[in-house]
Scaffold this active site. Structure first.
Site: not given
Length: 307
Positions: A181-182
């Site tokens: 994810c980010t």
């Protein structure tokens, strides 16, 4: 200003930790940040802290030292980047049920998250044909960029992710699964969810895409495109340089250069994705807002909050 002397330091931070009285941190933390000109958003919940903030290098250093001095937040996960202009309009500290909203009770990343994989080891893991690579972000984020060969669940929000896993549970059972994810927080919770559902061979990228783009040279990278960030920079690329994506000011979706060539794109008013979702009245209102933003900029009034 050149890139060697950025005006603002950006800190993306989180920590899963049990906070029995998280509401007591709200006012003092907001006051601490505002007194130092820090802007952005911090979320507090019983499961920990999460957020992204920006300020001068000295102010951000003070904040991180302040948090790290609290026993609950010692060892805070922090990723730094820079911005030429302040990427937030205001400072917000919010009390939430979850610091990243999955909507599933009794998921415990503290006790049951998957194994961390350092950015330098990530390529070998996802290049293994036996590894199932899953992007845990939302569809509009994935659209800007992802790792080569990663599965896009097509979720509109993280709340949709558990249902997607349940629909594909038989396909995933017994497989080696790598998720990202980010900044690392969503996939940490996602791996805990998978492990709660009996999937044991689960890994996630430590520090998320942001740390990978910072550490791994572009010529060795398996990342394709740009990474959406939740501030006015919109996206970053390798080396955490600001990307080329822009926001649609009507729907807040990120737009690539190709998206902005659509006949349905009108700066400040609409894009291909939202044009047919809005009425002519809506678009007239957005057009007037965009005119006011441009007028404020021409007068040197600074950023317009509605922009």
């Amino acid at each position: 200003m050149n890139s060697s002397t950025p005006a603002f330091r950006v800190a993306a931070l989180y920590r899963f930790v049990r906070l029995e009285r998280h509401e007591e941190l709200h006012a003092p933390l907001a006051a601490f940040c505002c007194a130092r000109g820090i802007k952005g958003t911090l979320l507090l919940a019983r499961e920990g802290i999460n957020g992204t903030v920006a300020g001068s290098e000295a102010a951000i250093a003070e904040l991180i030292a302040h948090l790290d001095a609290m026993p609950a937040f010692a060892g805070l996960d922090v990723k730094y980047s820079t911005a030429e202009t302040m990427p937030f309009y205001r400072m917000k500290v919010r009390l939430k049920q979850e610091i990243v909203t999955m909507g599933v009770a009794d998921i415990d990343p503290l006790a049951d998250a998957g194994a961390y994989v350092a950015p330098g080891d990530w390529n070998a893991l996802i290049a293994d044909p036996g590894t199932v690579v899953i992007d845990t972000r939302n569809d509009y984020e994935v659209k800007l960029g992802s790792f080569a060969g990663a599965i896009d669940p097509g979720t509109a929000s993280f709340r949709d992710f558990p249902a997607w896993i349940e629909r594909h549970r038989d396909e995933l059972a017994g497989r080696k699964i790598a998720m990202f994810c980010t900044g690392g927080i969503r996939c940490e919770k996602a791996t805990a969810y998978l492990r709660s559902r009996g999937m044991e061979d689960v890994f996630h990228l430590k520090g998320g895409i942001l740390k990978y783009l910072e550490d791994v040279p572009a010529e060795e990278s398996l990342w394709r495109g740009e990474c959406f960030v939740f501030d006015e920079r919109v996206s970053v690329a390798h080396g955490l340089e600001v990307g080329e994506a822009e926001l649609c000011r009507a729907c807040r979706r990120p737009l690539t250069a190709a998206d902005r060539l659509s006949p349905k794109f009108r700066e400040g008013v609409s894009c291909e994705a939202c044009h047919d979702e809005r009425s002519d009245e809506d678009r007239s209102r957005y057009a007037e807002r965009h005119r006011q933003v441009a007028l404020a900029a021409s007068r040197g009034d600074g950023p317009h909050i509605g922009s």
